[in-house]
Design a protein around this motif. Structure first.
Motif, PDB file in Angstrom:
ATOM      1  N   ASN A 135       0.868  -1.182   0.000  1.00 17.61           N
ATOM      2  CA  ASN A 135       0.000   0.000   0.000  1.00 17.61           C
ATOM      3  C   ASN A 135       0.901   1.228   0.000  1.00 17.61           C
ATOM      4  OD1 ASN A 135      -1.823   2.040   0.457  1.00 17.61           O
ATOM      5  ND2 ASN A 135      -2.375   1.388   2.530  1.00 17.61           N
ATOM      6  N   LYS A 152       0.085   4.247  -0.407  1.00 16.90           N
ATOM      7  CA  LYS A 152      -0.580   5.435   0.135  1.00 16.90           C
ATOM      8  C   LYS A 152      -0.330   6.644  -0.780  1.00 16.90           C
ATOM      9  CE  LYS A 152      -0.263   3.331   4.658  1.00 16.90           C
ATOM     10  NZ  LYS A 152      -0.220   3.501   6.096  1.00 16.90           N
ATOM     11  N   HIS A 162      -9.654   1.270   4.658  1.00 15.40           N
ATOM     12  CA  HIS A 162      -8.385   1.485   5.366  1.00 15.40           C
ATOM     13  C   HIS A 162      -8.610   2.458   6.530  1.00 15.40           C
ATOM     14  CE1 HIS A 162      -4.325   2.741   6.283  1.00 15.40           C
ATOM     15  NE2 HIS A 162      -3.934   1.623   5.715  1.00 15.40           N
ATOM     16  N   GLU A 175      -6.985   4.878   7.556  1.00 14.54           N
ATOM     17  CA  GLU A 175      -6.781   6.296   7.216  1.00 14.54           C
ATOM     18  C   GLU A 175      -8.006   6.860   6.499  1.00 14.54           C
ATOM     19  OE1 GLU A 175      -3.032   5.668   5.279  1.00 14.54           O
ATOM     20  OE2 GLU A 175      -2.158   5.141   7.227  1.00 14.54           O
ATOM     21  N   GLU A 218      -5.568  -4.554  10.683  1.00  8.97           N
ATOM     22  CA  GLU A 218      -4.566  -3.509  10.856  1.00  8.97           C
ATOM     23  C   GLU A 218      -4.880  -2.698  12.108  1.00  8.97           C
ATOM     24  OE1 GLU A 218      -2.455  -2.561   6.891  1.00  8.97           O
ATOM     25  OE2 GLU A 218      -4.213  -1.298   7.055  1.00  8.97           O
ATOM     26  N   ALA A 225      -0.710   0.521  15.323  1.00  3.52           N
ATOM     27  CA  ALA A 225       0.512  -0.071  14.760  1.00  3.52           C
ATOM     28  C   ALA A 225       0.846   0.484  13.379  1.00  3.52           C
ATOM     29  CB  ALA A 225       0.355  -1.588  14.683  1.00  3.52           C
ATOM     30  N   ILE A 226      -0.059   1.288  12.809  1.00  8.46           N
ATOM     31  CA  ILE A 226       0.140   1.737  11.431  1.00  8.46           C
ATOM     32  C   ILE A 226       1.066   2.943  11.402  1.00  8.46           C
ATOM     33  CG2 ILE A 226      -0.983   2.710   9.390  1.00  8.46           C
ATOM     34  CD1 ILE A 226      -3.394   0.989  10.009  1.00  8.46           C
ATOM     35  N   GLY A 227       2.200   2.764  10.762  1.00  9.66           N
ATOM     36  CA  GLY A 227       3.143   3.865  10.575  1.00  9.66           C
ATOM     37  C   GLY A 227       3.804   4.329  11.863  1.00  9.66           C
ATOM     38  N   GLY A 241       0.492  -3.197   9.697  1.00 10.86           N
ATOM     39  CA  GLY A 241       0.843  -2.273  10.771  1.00 10.86           C
ATOM     40  C   GLY A 241       2.322  -2.388  11.081  1.00 10.86           C
ATOM     41  N   SER A 242       3.110  -1.499  10.434  1.00  6.70           N
ATOM     42  CA  SER A 242       4.568  -1.477  10.645  1.00  6.70           C
ATOM     43  C   SER A 242       5.225  -2.827  10.357  1.00  6.70           C
ATOM     44  CB  SER A 242       4.910  -0.998  12.061  1.00  6.70           C
ATOM     45  OG  SER A 242       4.476   0.343  12.238  1.00  6.70           O
ATOM     46  N   VAL A 243       4.707  -3.516   9.339  1.00 10.05           N
ATOM     47  CA  VAL A 243       5.368  -4.763   8.917  1.00 10.05           C
ATOM     48  C   VAL A 243       6.690  -4.404   8.241  1.00 10.05           C
ATOM     49  CG1 VAL A 243       5.259  -6.711   7.309  1.00 10.05           C
ATOM     50  CG2 VAL A 243       3.240  -6.090   8.648  1.00 10.05           C
ATOM     51  N   LEU A 268      -0.244  -6.680   4.699  1.00  8.14           N
ATOM     52  CA  LEU A 268      -0.503  -5.429   3.987  1.00  8.14           C
ATOM     53  C   LEU A 268       0.560  -4.456   4.502  1.00  8.14           C
ATOM     54  CD1 LEU A 268      -2.216  -3.699   2.073  1.00  8.14           C
ATOM     55  CD2 LEU A 268      -3.821  -3.319   3.944  1.00  8.14           C
ATOM     56  N   ILE A 269       1.379  -3.968   3.584  1.00  9.79           N
ATOM     57  CA  ILE A 269       2.603  -3.279   3.978  1.00  9.79           C
ATOM     58  C   ILE A 269       2.558  -1.843   3.479  1.00  9.79           C
ATOM     59  CG2 ILE A 269       5.131  -3.375   3.839  1.00  9.79           C
ATOM     60  CD1 ILE A 269       4.121  -6.407   2.606  1.00  9.79           C
ATOM     61  N   GLY A 270       2.762  -0.904   4.359  1.00  5.09           N
ATOM     62  CA  GLY A 270       2.758   0.500   3.980  1.00  5.09           C
ATOM     63  C   GLY A 270       4.170   1.023   3.779  1.00  5.09           C
ATOM     64  N   GLY A 271       4.718   1.618   4.809  1.00  6.80           N
ATOM     65  CA  GLY A 271       6.022   2.278   4.700  1.00  6.80           C
ATOM     66  C   GLY A 271       7.100   1.404   4.073  1.00  6.80           C
TER      67      GLY A 271
HETATM   68  P1  PGA Z   1       2.539   0.688   7.646  1.00 11.05           P
HETATM   69  O1  PGA Z   1       1.119   0.810   6.945  1.00 11.05           O
HETATM   70  O2  PGA Z   1       3.151  -0.590   7.173  1.00 11.05           O
HETATM   71  O3  PGA Z   1       3.303   1.897   7.201  1.00 11.05           O
HETATM   72  O4  PGA Z   1       2.311   0.672   9.120  1.00 11.05           O
HETATM   73  C1  PGA Z   1       0.307  -0.323   6.765  1.00 11.05           C
HETATM   74  C2  PGA Z   1      -1.015   0.090   6.198  1.00 11.05           C
HETATM   75  O5  PGA Z   1      -1.513   1.145   6.581  1.00 11.05           O
HETATM   76  O6  PGA Z   1      -1.583  -0.604   5.339  1.00 11.05           O
END
Ligand code: PGA
Length: 261
Positions: free
Chosen positions: A9, A11, A93, A95, A167, A171-173, A212-214, A232-235
């Motif tokens: 993801n 974003k 999501h 956000e 998520e 834990a997200i970001g 969440g911060s994976v 599901l991976i963000g950053g």
């Molecule tokens: P993150 O985001 O890995 O940066 O915590 C995950 C997400 O919001 O899908």
């Protein structure tokens, strides 16, 4: 047998000028047997990423979609607009829920629209920190699932390949992750909620991802949990080194589950 999915993801990061290169680099470094890969760039980079991934077994996903088919919704994107650009879509999501007021009822309408358009939905759920500290995380996630899924056709959602992403918002970001045991407990709780919604055997067949911060450093523990089917991976999804290591870890899980041949 549930698939192992790693979904990026991005974003509101990347531009059409750099998204293609990033997608190609990630694709070339994450080829692992038995792992389903998805990249979700911003809308404006969907075409670039699609073109960059020709010949790669990597799906393209959108990060959202509108619940109406067309009309006076300035700034919004419909499922018809995504045709040929994306085959997956992230819905609900945290956000979107927090900054754009998305409710469970709205997310349910988006699900209907996505399924009707043949998009594969990743439905995101997760509690905020106060919920976890009060010990009501399972009740909160259950309510989110109920709010988006109650009354909907489990068989149709299963046929669309619905994936649930747990998520936890805290834990997200943030660099904080749920423990692998907590992620697994929630995955079990999510399937129990689906059973309570009348999903029957479809519940057990529904993939549940953790997000969440994976990172490469923690994904192994999380994917070592039999009830968790990917991430599901963000950053970290913007960093090819991280994605390569995450995919390698997912490959080990896929092999252990007999998916890699
Ligand atoms: P993150 O985001 O890995 O940066 O915590 C995950 C997400 O919001 O899908």
């Amino acid at each position: 047998m549930r698939p192992i999915v790693i979904a990026a993801n991005w974003k509101m990061n990347t531009t059409p000028a750099d998204a293609g290169d990033l997608a190609r680099t990630i694709a070339s470094r994450t080829r692992v047997a038995g792992v389903t890969r998805v990249i979700c760039p911003p809308y404006v980079s969907l075409a670039t990423v699609r073109d960059a991934l020709v010949g790669e077994d990597v799906a393209v996903g959108a990060q959202n979609v509108h619940h109406e088919p067309a009309g006076a919704y300035t700034g919004e994107v419909s499922t018809a607009m995504l045709a040929g650009l994306a085959t997956w879509v992230i819905l609900g999501h945290s956000e979107r829920r927090a900054y754009f007021g998305e409710t469970d009822a709205l997310i349910g309408k988006k699900l209907d629209r996505a399924v009707a358009a043949g998009l594969r939905p990743i439905l995101c759920v997760g509690e905020v920190l106060a919920d976890r500290e009060a010990g009501r995380e399972i009740a909160v996630v259950d309510a989110q699932l109920r709010g988006a899924l109650d009354g909907r056709d489990a068989a149709a959602l299963a046929a669309a390949g619905i994936v649930i992403a747990y998520e936890p918002v805290w834990a997200i970001g943030t660099g904080r992750t749920a423990s692998a045991a907590d992620a697994a407990a929630m995955a079990d709780a999510i399937r129990a909620s689906l059973v309570a919604l009348g999903w029957g055997s479809v519940a057990e067949a529904t993939p549940v991802l953790y997000g969440g911060s994976v990172t490469a450093a923690n994904v192994g523990d999380i994917l070592g949990q039999p009830s968790v089917d990917g991430a599901l991976i963000g950053g970290a999804s913007l960093k090819p080194d991280e994605m390569a290591a995450i995919a390698a870890s997912a490959g080990i899980t896929a092999a252990a589950r007999g998916l890699a041949s």
